[in-house]
Scaffold this motif. Structure first.
Motif, PDB file in Angstrom:
ATOM      1  N   THR A  65      44.007  58.260  59.767  1.00 61.88           N
ATOM      2  CA  THR A  65      44.844  57.193  61.271  1.00 61.88           C
ATOM      3  C   THR A  65      43.714  57.184  62.390  1.00 61.88           C
ATOM      4  OG1 THR A  65      44.554  59.995  61.618  1.00 61.88           O
ATOM      5  CG2 THR A  65      45.970  59.449  61.128  1.00 61.88           C
ATOM      6  N   HIS A  66      42.486  57.817  62.068  1.00 56.81           N
ATOM      7  CA  HIS A  66      41.399  57.312  62.797  1.00 56.81           C
ATOM      8  C   HIS A  66      39.855  56.694  62.907  1.00 56.81           C
ATOM      9  CE1 HIS A  66      41.257  61.523  63.028  1.00 56.81           C
ATOM     10  NE2 HIS A  66      39.613  61.936  63.349  1.00 56.81           N
ATOM     11  N   ARG A  78      36.262  57.901  69.130  1.00 61.69           N
ATOM     12  CA  ARG A  78      37.529  57.991  67.827  1.00 61.69           C
ATOM     13  C   ARG A  78      38.107  56.562  68.567  1.00 61.69           C
ATOM     14  NH1 ARG A  78      41.082  63.039  66.338  1.00 61.69           N
ATOM     15  NH2 ARG A  78      42.707  61.177  66.214  1.00 61.69           N
ATOM     16  N   ALA A  79      38.695  56.308  67.916  1.00 60.36           N
ATOM     17  CA  ALA A  79      39.838  55.258  67.949  1.00 60.36           C
ATOM     18  C   ALA A  79      41.098  55.406  67.013  1.00 60.36           C
ATOM     19  CB  ALA A  79      38.999  53.903  68.227  1.00 60.36           C
ATOM     20  N   ASP A  80      41.709  55.056  67.287  1.00 57.31           N
ATOM     21  CA  ASP A  80      43.522  55.122  66.770  1.00 57.31           C
ATOM     22  C   ASP A  80      43.338  54.044  65.683  1.00 57.31           C
ATOM     23  OD1 ASP A  80      43.542  58.002  66.766  1.00 57.31           O
ATOM     24  OD2 ASP A  80      45.500  57.894  69.281  1.00 57.31           O
ATOM     25  N   LEU A  81      43.762  53.847  64.800  1.00 61.04           N
ATOM     26  CA  LEU A  81      44.477  52.948  63.465  1.00 61.04           C
ATOM     27  C   LEU A  81      45.727  52.613  64.016  1.00 61.04           C
ATOM     28  CD1 LEU A  81      42.225  54.356  60.585  1.00 61.04           C
ATOM     29  CD2 LEU A  81      41.526  52.642  62.369  1.00 61.04           C
ATOM     30  N   SER A  82      45.899  53.118  64.957  1.00 62.77           N
ATOM     31  CA  SER A  82      47.645  52.486  64.748  1.00 62.77           C
ATOM     32  C   SER A  82      47.649  51.225  65.614  1.00 62.77           C
ATOM     33  CB  SER A  82      48.503  53.515  65.162  1.00 62.77           C
ATOM     34  OG  SER A  82      48.765  54.139  66.637  1.00 62.77           O
ATOM     35  N   VAL A  86      40.486  48.066  65.478  1.00 61.95           N
ATOM     36  CA  VAL A  86      39.635  48.339  65.660  1.00 61.95           C
ATOM     37  C   VAL A  86      37.907  47.446  67.103  1.00 61.95           C
ATOM     38  CG1 VAL A  86      38.247  50.325  66.116  1.00 61.95           C
ATOM     39  CG2 VAL A  86      40.739  50.697  65.225  1.00 61.95           C
TER      40      VAL A  86
END
Length: 158
Positions: A65-66, A78-82, A86
């Motif tokens: 998810t991230h 962190r960075a969200d993959l949704s 990225v």
């Protein structure tokens, strides 16, 4: 020495100086704006995409998810993959902005294709590593795989 010889030496020196200045400008431009990507590489080169492999029915796949920074000066970022691909780098447009002297402005990108995740080096100076291997083309990564960008290590997490 004759006047002609001195004149030719001055012209050669000036030409070498201009070549150096123009190459320095080229390096700065590529660091600020990223390397140029040919149109064929952006569209996939005209190849039909391979259908994604179906997971075995007995196994349940965990979906990341991230992306999380696990080592380096930005631990915990962190960075969200949704949100889509990225971007990793020093630039202000990066989803994961790293304060690392060995990271380019637009260093690497993590993106999905089907149910697989890929990391791609964007023409960085110091390279992107999956494990200990420097990558030169988009490479599949899974949860827990370490991706090294400069002195920073990132991982896909759930």
């Amino acid at each position: 020495m004759s006047e002609l010889t001195l004149f030719l030496i001055r012209v050669a020196y000036l030409a070498i100086l201009w070549i150096f200045v123009l190459s320095a400008i080229s390096v700065i431009r590529s660091d600020m704006f990223g390397a140029r990507v040919p149109e064929a590489a952006r569209t996939g080169g005209g190849k039909a995409p391979k259908p994604p492999k179906q997971p075995k029915p007995g196994k349940r796949r965990t979906v990341p998810t991230h992306v999380l920074v696990t080592e380096g000066s930005n631990v915990g970022e962190r960075a969200d993959l949704s949100a889509g691909p990225v971007l990793i780098g020093r630039g202000s447009d990066a989803a994961i902005r790293l304060d690392d002297d060995y990271v380019s402005t637009r260093h690497a990108r993590i993106a999905a294709s089907g149910d697989q995740w890929f990391v791609e080096d964007l023409g960085s100076t110091n390279g992107t590593f999956v494990g200990t291997v420097r990558i030169s083309q988009p490479t599949t990564i899974t949860m827990g795989t370490q991706v090294r960008v400069g002195k920073t290590i990132l991982e896909l997490r759930k």
